[in-house]
Design a protein around this motif. Structure first.
Motif, PDB file in Angstrom:
ATOM      1  N   ALA A 186     -60.851 -43.768 -19.842  1.00  0.00           N
ATOM      2  CA  ALA A 186     -60.383 -44.729 -20.847  1.00  0.00           C
ATOM      3  C   ALA A 186     -61.423 -44.921 -21.948  1.00  0.00           C
ATOM      4  O   ALA A 186     -61.088 -44.922 -23.142  1.00  0.00           O
ATOM      5  CB  ALA A 186     -60.062 -46.068 -20.186  1.00  0.00           C
ATOM      6  N   LEU A 187     -62.681 -45.061 -21.571  1.00  0.00           N
ATOM      7  CA  LEU A 187     -63.744 -45.236 -22.572  1.00  0.00           C
ATOM      8  C   LEU A 187     -63.946 -43.973 -23.397  1.00  0.00           C
ATOM      9  O   LEU A 187     -64.183 -44.051 -24.610  1.00  0.00           O
ATOM     10  CB  LEU A 187     -65.048 -45.644 -21.884  1.00  0.00           C
ATOM     11  CG  LEU A 187     -65.049 -47.047 -21.273  1.00  0.00           C
ATOM     12  CD1 LEU A 187     -66.324 -47.275 -20.460  1.00  0.00           C
ATOM     13  CD2 LEU A 187     -64.877 -48.105 -22.349  1.00  0.00           C
ATOM     14  N   LEU A 218     -61.842 -45.724 -15.668  1.00  0.00           N
ATOM     15  CA  LEU A 218     -62.583 -46.406 -16.727  1.00  0.00           C
ATOM     16  C   LEU A 218     -63.351 -45.408 -17.590  1.00  0.00           C
ATOM     17  O   LEU A 218     -63.383 -45.535 -18.820  1.00  0.00           O
ATOM     18  CB  LEU A 218     -63.539 -47.440 -16.123  1.00  0.00           C
ATOM     19  CG  LEU A 218     -64.341 -48.264 -17.105  1.00  0.00           C
ATOM     20  CD1 LEU A 218     -63.427 -49.069 -18.032  1.00  0.00           C
ATOM     21  CD2 LEU A 218     -65.298 -49.185 -16.369  1.00  0.00           C
ATOM     22  N   PHE A 223     -56.977 -44.932 -18.590  1.00  0.00           N
ATOM     23  CA  PHE A 223     -57.352 -45.609 -17.349  1.00  0.00           C
ATOM     24  C   PHE A 223     -56.387 -45.243 -16.220  1.00  0.00           C
ATOM     25  O   PHE A 223     -56.800 -44.905 -15.116  1.00  0.00           O
ATOM     26  CB  PHE A 223     -57.393 -47.128 -17.543  1.00  0.00           C
ATOM     27  CG  PHE A 223     -57.776 -47.858 -16.290  1.00  0.00           C
ATOM     28  CD1 PHE A 223     -59.101 -47.914 -15.889  1.00  0.00           C
ATOM     29  CD2 PHE A 223     -56.816 -48.470 -15.503  1.00  0.00           C
ATOM     30  CE1 PHE A 223     -59.454 -48.567 -14.723  1.00  0.00           C
ATOM     31  CE2 PHE A 223     -57.156 -49.122 -14.335  1.00  0.00           C
ATOM     32  CZ  PHE A 223     -58.483 -49.171 -13.942  1.00  0.00           C
ATOM     33  N   THR A 249     -57.488 -42.911 -13.096  1.00  0.00           N
ATOM     34  CA  THR A 249     -57.443 -43.530 -11.776  1.00  0.00           C
ATOM     35  C   THR A 249     -56.554 -42.735 -10.828  1.00  0.00           C
ATOM     36  O   THR A 249     -56.933 -42.467  -9.682  1.00  0.00           O
ATOM     37  CB  THR A 249     -56.957 -44.991 -11.875  1.00  0.00           C
ATOM     38  OG1 THR A 249     -57.850 -45.711 -12.738  1.00  0.00           O
ATOM     39  CG2 THR A 249     -56.922 -45.658 -10.522  1.00  0.00           C
ATOM     40  N   TRP A 299     -61.004 -46.196  -9.710  1.00  0.00           N
ATOM     41  CA  TRP A 299     -60.943 -46.969 -10.947  1.00  0.00           C
ATOM     42  C   TRP A 299     -62.130 -46.663 -11.858  1.00  0.00           C
ATOM     43  O   TRP A 299     -62.020 -46.790 -13.078  1.00  0.00           O
ATOM     44  CB  TRP A 299     -60.819 -48.473 -10.672  1.00  0.00           C
ATOM     45  CG  TRP A 299     -62.043 -49.095 -10.071  1.00  0.00           C
ATOM     46  CD1 TRP A 299     -62.296 -49.283  -8.745  1.00  0.00           C
ATOM     47  CD2 TRP A 299     -63.173 -49.615 -10.776  1.00  0.00           C
ATOM     48  NE1 TRP A 299     -63.527 -49.875  -8.581  1.00  0.00           N
ATOM     49  CE2 TRP A 299     -64.081 -50.099  -9.816  1.00  0.00           C
ATOM     50  CE3 TRP A 299     -63.512 -49.714 -12.124  1.00  0.00           C
ATOM     51  CZ2 TRP A 299     -65.301 -50.672 -10.150  1.00  0.00           C
ATOM     52  CZ3 TRP A 299     -64.728 -50.293 -12.467  1.00  0.00           C
ATOM     53  CH2 TRP A 299     -65.604 -50.768 -11.488  1.00  0.00           C
ATOM     54  N   LYS A 300     -63.247 -46.225 -11.284  1.00  0.00           N
ATOM     55  CA  LYS A 300     -64.402 -45.889 -12.125  1.00  0.00           C
ATOM     56  C   LYS A 300     -64.127 -44.621 -12.935  1.00  0.00           C
ATOM     57  O   LYS A 300     -64.529 -44.520 -14.095  1.00  0.00           O
ATOM     58  CB  LYS A 300     -65.659 -45.726 -11.275  1.00  0.00           C
ATOM     59  CG  LYS A 300     -66.193 -47.046 -10.767  1.00  0.00           C
ATOM     60  CD  LYS A 300     -67.529 -46.874 -10.078  1.00  0.00           C
ATOM     61  CE  LYS A 300     -68.072 -48.205  -9.638  1.00  0.00           C
ATOM     62  NZ  LYS A 300     -69.413 -48.074  -9.040  1.00  0.00           N
TER      63      LYS A 300
END
Length: 91
Positions: free
Chosen positions: A14-15, A11, A74, A78, A7-8
Motif C-alpha cells: 500500500a505504501l 502495508l 493493502f 495482505t 498485514w505487514k
C-alpha cells in the motif's frame, strides 16, 4: 525463516503504491503532455490522448485515486502474503 504477519506485506505494498502514485501525479501535473506520451509508450502505443481531460487537477482528483490505490494495495498485499504463508507454511 520466520515470515512477517500478512498485514505487514499489505502495508508495504500500500505504501509503495501510494508513493508511486504521488510521484506519478506530481510529474503528470507538471508535464501532462509528456505524461500521456509516456503512457502511450508504456502500453504499446495505445492512444491515451483521447482520454485527456481539460478539467483542472484538483485535490479531490488527486486524493480519490490515492486512497483507492492504497486500499487496493493493502488488500492485495495482505491476501498475497496470507496465501504465500498458507502454501509454503511457516518454517
Amino acid at each position: 525463516m520466520t515470515l512477517s504477519p500478512p498485514w505487514k506485506t499489505g502495508l508495504a505494498l500500500a505504501l509503495t503504491m501510494a508513493f508511486s502514485y504521488i510521484v506519478c501525479a506530481l510529474l503528470y501535473r507538471q508535464w501532462p503532455a509528456q505524461g500521456i506520451d509516456f503512457l502511450n509508450a508504456l502500453f504499446h502505443g495505445l492512444d491515451f490522448h483521447k482520454l485527456a481531460s481539460p478539467a483542472p487537477f484538483t485535490l479531490a482528483v488527486f486524493l480519490y485515486p490515492l486512497v483507492v490505490l492504497a486500499l487496493w494495495g493493502f488488500v492485495v498485499g495482505t491476501v498475497f502474503a496470507w496465501l504465500h504463508t498458507l502454501l509454503h507454511g511457516r518454517r
